[in-house]
Design a protein around this motif. Structure first.
Motif, PDB file in Angstrom:
ATOM      1  N   TYR A  86    -104.250   3.702  39.671  1.00 31.38           N
ATOM      2  CA  TYR A  86    -103.141   4.184  38.850  1.00 31.38           C
ATOM      3  C   TYR A  86    -103.584   5.249  37.859  1.00 31.38           C
ATOM      4  O   TYR A  86    -104.709   5.230  37.382  1.00 31.38           O
ATOM      5  N   THR A  87    -102.661   6.179  37.545  1.00 32.65           N
ATOM      6  CA  THR A  87    -102.894   7.116  36.446  1.00 32.65           C
ATOM      7  C   THR A  87    -102.276   6.576  35.163  1.00 32.65           C
ATOM      8  O   THR A  87    -102.676   6.972  34.069  1.00 32.65           O
ATOM      9  N   ILE A  88    -101.310   5.675  35.295  1.00 31.72           N
ATOM     10  CA  ILE A  88    -100.732   4.960  34.152  1.00 31.72           C
ATOM     11  C   ILE A  88    -100.548   3.507  34.568  1.00 31.72           C
ATOM     12  O   ILE A  88    -100.057   3.230  35.681  1.00 31.72           O
ATOM     13  N   PHE A  89    -100.963   2.586  33.711  1.00 36.95           N
ATOM     14  CA  PHE A  89    -100.756   1.158  33.950  1.00 36.95           C
ATOM     15  C   PHE A  89    -100.568   0.490  32.597  1.00 36.95           C
ATOM     16  O   PHE A  89    -101.528   0.306  31.847  1.00 36.95           O
ATOM     17  N   GLU A  90     -99.342   0.188  32.261  1.00 39.05           N
ATOM     18  CA  GLU A  90     -99.016  -0.458  30.993  1.00 39.05           C
ATOM     19  C   GLU A  90     -98.395  -1.810  31.284  1.00 39.05           C
ATOM     20  O   GLU A  90     -97.473  -1.909  32.102  1.00 39.05           O
ATOM     21  N   ARG A  91     -98.868  -2.846  30.604  1.00 42.06           N
ATOM     22  CA  ARG A  91     -98.355  -4.200  30.814  1.00 42.06           C
ATOM     23  C   ARG A  91     -97.776  -4.729  29.514  1.00 42.06           C
ATOM     24  O   ARG A  91     -98.372  -4.568  28.452  1.00 42.06           O
ATOM     25  N   TYR A  92     -96.625  -5.383  29.644  1.00 42.18           N
ATOM     26  CA  TYR A  92     -95.930  -5.947  28.485  1.00 42.18           C
ATOM     27  C   TYR A  92     -95.608  -7.423  28.748  1.00 42.18           C
ATOM     28  O   TYR A  92     -94.566  -7.740  29.323  1.00 42.18           O
ATOM     29  N   PRO A  93     -96.510  -8.328  28.341  1.00 39.31           N
ATOM     30  CA  PRO A  93     -96.211  -9.756  28.508  1.00 39.31           C
ATOM     31  C   PRO A  93     -95.015 -10.132  27.634  1.00 39.31           C
ATOM     32  O   PRO A  93     -94.925  -9.713  26.480  1.00 39.31           O
ATOM     33  N   GLU A  94     -94.070 -10.887  28.194  1.00 40.88           N
ATOM     34  CA  GLU A  94     -92.850 -11.231  27.476  1.00 40.88           C
ATOM     35  C   GLU A  94     -92.662 -12.726  27.254  1.00 40.88           C
ATOM     36  O   GLU A  94     -92.101 -13.137  26.253  1.00 40.88           O
ATOM     37  N   LYS A  95     -93.111 -13.539  28.186  1.00 36.75           N
ATOM     38  CA  LYS A  95     -92.864 -14.974  28.112  1.00 36.75           C
ATOM     39  C   LYS A  95     -94.104 -15.738  28.550  1.00 36.75           C
ATOM     40  O   LYS A  95     -94.737 -15.379  29.542  1.00 36.75           O
ATOM     41  N   PHE A  96     -94.435 -16.781  27.774  1.00 40.74           N
ATOM     42  CA  PHE A  96     -95.570 -17.639  28.080  1.00 40.74           C
ATOM     43  C   PHE A  96     -95.051 -19.066  28.243  1.00 40.74           C
ATOM     44  O   PHE A  96     -94.326 -19.558  27.375  1.00 40.74           O
ATOM     45  N   LEU A  97     -95.406 -19.709  29.346  1.00 42.04           N
ATOM     46  CA  LEU A  97     -95.049 -21.105  29.591  1.00 42.04           C
ATOM     47  C   LEU A  97     -96.344 -21.900  29.672  1.00 42.04           C
ATOM     48  O   LEU A  97     -97.250 -21.530  30.424  1.00 42.04           O
ATOM     49  N   PHE A  98     -96.419 -22.978  28.936  1.00 45.66           N
ATOM     50  CA  PHE A  98     -97.650 -23.755  28.823  1.00 45.66           C
ATOM     51  C   PHE A  98     -97.542 -25.074  29.572  1.00 45.66           C
ATOM     52  O   PHE A  98     -96.567 -25.808  29.409  1.00 45.66           O
ATOM     53  N   PHE A  99     -98.554 -25.358  30.377  1.00 41.05           N
ATOM     54  CA  PHE A  99     -98.684 -26.604  31.124  1.00 41.05           C
ATOM     55  C   PHE A  99    -100.127 -27.076  30.957  1.00 41.05           C
ATOM     56  O   PHE A  99    -100.970 -26.337  30.450  1.00 41.05           O
ATOM     57  N   LYS A 100    -100.402 -28.258  31.417  1.00 34.83           N
ATOM     58  CA  LYS A 100    -101.763 -28.779  31.320  1.00 34.83           C
ATOM     59  C   LYS A 100    -102.703 -27.881  32.129  1.00 34.83           C
ATOM     60  O   LYS A 100    -102.535 -27.746  33.330  1.00 34.83           O
ATOM     61  N   ASP A 101    -103.649 -27.271  31.450  1.00 28.36           N
ATOM     62  CA  ASP A 101    -104.651 -26.397  32.078  1.00 28.36           C
ATOM     63  C   ASP A 101    -104.045 -25.235  32.866  1.00 28.36           C
ATOM     64  O   ASP A 101    -104.662 -24.715  33.800  1.00 28.36           O
ATOM     65  N   MET A 102    -102.827 -24.812  32.483  1.00 30.55           N
ATOM     66  CA  MET A 102    -102.186 -23.694  33.174  1.00 30.55           C
ATOM     67  C   MET A 102    -101.229 -22.997  32.208  1.00 30.55           C
ATOM     68  O   MET A 102    -100.515 -23.648  31.453  1.00 30.55           O
ATOM     69  N   VAL A 103    -101.250 -21.657  32.244  1.00 30.87           N
ATOM     70  CA  VAL A 103    -100.309 -20.859  31.468  1.00 30.87           C
ATOM     71  C   VAL A 103     -99.696 -19.835  32.419  1.00 30.87           C
ATOM     72  O   VAL A 103    -100.405 -19.136  33.141  1.00 30.87           O
ATOM     73  N   VAL A 104     -98.373 -19.759  32.397  1.00 25.26           N
ATOM     74  CA  VAL A 104     -97.635 -18.784  33.201  1.00 25.26           C
ATOM     75  C   VAL A 104     -97.203 -17.658  32.271  1.00 25.26           C
ATOM     76  O   VAL A 104     -96.640 -17.912  31.205  1.00 25.26           O
ATOM     77  N   VAL A 105     -97.505 -16.424  32.668  1.00 20.92           N
ATOM     78  CA  VAL A 105     -97.117 -15.247  31.885  1.00 20.92           C
ATOM     79  C   VAL A 105     -96.131 -14.436  32.723  1.00 20.92           C
ATOM     80  O   VAL A 105     -96.408 -14.135  33.886  1.00 20.92           O
ATOM     81  N   MET A 106     -95.005 -14.087  32.111  1.00 22.04           N
ATOM     82  CA  MET A 106     -94.001 -13.249  32.772  1.00 22.04           C
ATOM     83  C   MET A 106     -93.766 -12.010  31.927  1.00 22.04           C
ATOM     84  O   MET A 106     -93.751 -12.091  30.697  1.00 22.04           O
ATOM     85  N   GLY A 107     -93.605 -10.876  32.587  1.00 21.69           N
ATOM     86  CA  GLY A 107     -93.378  -9.660  31.835  1.00 21.69           C
ATOM     87  C   GLY A 107     -93.053  -8.488  32.726  1.00 21.69           C
ATOM     88  O   GLY A 107     -92.619  -8.643  33.867  1.00 21.69           O
ATOM     89  N   ARG A 108     -93.306  -7.298  32.167  1.00 18.23           N
ATOM     90  CA  ARG A 108     -93.002  -6.067  32.908  1.00 18.23           C
ATOM     91  C   ARG A 108     -94.202  -5.127  32.831  1.00 18.23           C
ATOM     92  O   ARG A 108     -95.043  -5.238  31.942  1.00 18.23           O
ATOM     93  N   GLU A 109     -94.228  -4.221  33.780  1.00 16.67           N
ATOM     94  CA  GLU A 109     -95.285  -3.207  33.836  1.00 16.67           C
ATOM     95  C   GLU A 109     -94.661  -1.850  34.112  1.00 16.67           C
ATOM     96  O   GLU A 109     -93.674  -1.752  34.837  1.00 16.67           O
TER      97      GLU A 109
END
Length: 150
Positions: A86-109
């Motif tokens: 990529y010549t541009i790669f920007e990530r914007y994490p928006e939502k974090f969900l927490f579970f035992k030994d696991m985290v889910v991240v949702m967002g946009r790029e």
């Protein structure tokens, strides 16, 4: 029937005990956000060594090229070959969900693939979901899904 009700109650209670996404952890969120952004930076820089350290050996990616990549070595090979570049790669994490030994991240790029990559030069918006799991005491990216928005 009584056994079925007890089984259903047991399943519901065990699921509730496992799920922790209602209780955010700001310290863990900051740590995972840092790892998530480091992953984006490593992709942008085509840093296969950095990506290797951030991803689990059994990482699986539902890639925006409409391919499911099930091996880390295949994903790193795609990066070395310039398929993922990529010549541009920007990530914007928006939502974090927490579970035992696991985290889910949702967002946009926001991305622009480099020359030689699919969609080269075309600005793209993308939605993503990354799943980070604690494996052997370290947080590793284990599952990723990214899709280009139309």
């Amino acid at each position: 029937m009584k056994n079925l009700v007890m089984l259903m109650a047991s399943l519901v209670l065990s699921t509730l005990a496992y799920a922790q996404h209602a209780v955010p952890d700001s310290i863990l969120e900051a740590k995972i956000k840092k790892l998530d952004l480091a992953h984006a930076l490593a992709i942008y820089k085509s840093d296969s060594v950095g990506l290797d350290s951030l991803m689990a050996d059994e990482v699986t990616v539902n890639h925006p090229t409409n391919k499911i990549v099930e091996e880390k070595k295949e994903l790193l090979k795609m990066i070395r070959q310039g398929i993922i570049r990529y010549t541009i790669f920007e990530r914007y994490p928006e939502k974090f969900l927490f579970f035992k030994d696991m985290v889910v991240v949702m967002g946009r790029e926001k991305i622009v693939p480099a020359t030689g990559a699919p969609n080269a030069g075309k600005p793209l918006q993308r939605r993503y979901t990354n799943i980070w799991m604690k494996l052997n005491g370290k947080w590793k990216l284990t599952v990723r899904h990214a899709n280009n928005q139309l």
